[in-house]
Design a protein around this motif. Structure first.
Motif, PDB file in Angstrom:
ATOM      1  N   ALA A 126       0.865  -1.179   0.000  1.00 55.72           N
ATOM      2  CA  ALA A 126       0.000   0.000   0.000  1.00 55.72           C
ATOM      3  C   ALA A 126       0.900   1.226   0.000  1.00 55.72           C
ATOM      4  O   ALA A 126       2.067   1.159   0.395  1.00 55.72           O
ATOM      5  N   ARG A 133      -3.852   7.168   1.673  1.00 48.27           N
ATOM      6  CA  ARG A 133      -3.365   5.787   1.646  1.00 48.27           C
ATOM      7  C   ARG A 133      -4.182   4.964   0.660  1.00 48.27           C
ATOM      8  O   ARG A 133      -5.410   4.989   0.682  1.00 48.27           O
ATOM      9  N   THR A 134      -3.486   4.228  -0.205  1.00 44.75           N
ATOM     10  CA  THR A 134      -4.171   3.324  -1.123  1.00 44.75           C
ATOM     11  C   THR A 134      -4.532   2.035  -0.389  1.00 44.75           C
ATOM     12  O   THR A 134      -3.998   1.743   0.684  1.00 44.75           O
ATOM     13  N   ASN A 135      -5.430   1.268  -0.947  1.00 48.32           N
ATOM     14  CA  ASN A 135      -5.754  -0.033  -0.377  1.00 48.32           C
ATOM     15  C   ASN A 135      -4.560  -0.972  -0.531  1.00 48.32           C
ATOM     16  O   ASN A 135      -3.849  -0.922  -1.536  1.00 48.32           O
TER      17      ASN A 135
END
Length: 217
Positions: A126, A133-135
């Motif tokens: 991530a 924040r990305t998954n």
């Protein structure tokens, strides 16, 4: 560009020595702090039999695997006697140019006729940038018993092959060689290919994998 910094954020053990299942978290992880400014841990303490030695031993074997060494067969002595499988799952934070990448590496082991083999490896990631924040998603999943698949997810494999179609044969050969020598396919095979090819990689197609191999522990 500053040299990337890699910090362990958590470690989970399953069937390692006397630890059936347990997880330790680094102080910054507990306090939800994404920083590499100061050291987080000076030592490990606990009661006898609480798993202190198991943590140290697991980190040692994890380091050997992640630099591409053949699997140390003394690992069999560290696997719980009541199980033929064991697992080490480590989460890392990689600090690079103001961006924090959360990297998870899962190493699954199995005992087959008194020989310990790597049955599965997964690498996930991530990205934290400017408070967003990305998954966390899996970008490589190797399974020893899935002989008809180089690795999953297929989408990630397709991204690599789209950039360099000639590398498919190398990936297949690297898998066979890793299984024969009993080393990590990800860190002993794939990283070796990219090092030889001197291929430039970004977050979506494994630069972080390369950086972890060079900078971890």
């Amino acid at each position: 560009m500053k040299r990337p910094i890699v910090r362990l954020s958590s470690l989970q053990l399953t069937n390692i020595k006397n630890v059936k299942r347990g997880t330790i978290y680094m102080p910054n992880t507990v306090n939800k702090i994404l920083s590499a400014d100061k050291a987080e841990i000076l030592g490990i303490y606990g009661q006898n039999g609480s798993g202190k030695t198991a943590i140290v031993d697991a980190l040692y074997f994890l380091q050997k695997v992640m630099i591409g060494d053949d699997l140390d067969q003394s690992l069999e002595d560290y696997m719980n006697m009541d199980s033929d499988t064991a697992e080490i799952f480590a989460d890392f934070n990689l600090f690079m140019n103001g961006i924090v990448f959360e990297i998870g590496y899962r190493l699954s082991l199995s005992r087959e006729e008194k020989v310990v083999v790597i049955s599965r490896e997964t690498l996930s990631g991530a990205k934290n940038e400017n408070g967003i924040r990305t998954n966390k998603t899996v970008f490589m999943d190797y399974q020893r018993d899935q002989t008809n698949t180089i690795f999953k997810p297929q989408k990630r494999l397709d991204e690599i092959l789209e950039e360099n179609k000639d590398i498919k044969t190398d990936l297949i050969v690297a898998r066979k060689m890793a299984e024969k020598s009993n080393c990590s396919y990800i860190f002993g095979g794939v990283v070796g290919i990219y090092s030889a090819e001197n291929t430039k990689m970004d977050f979506n197609n494994f630069q972080l994998l390369f950086l972890l191999c060079l900078n971890l522990l």
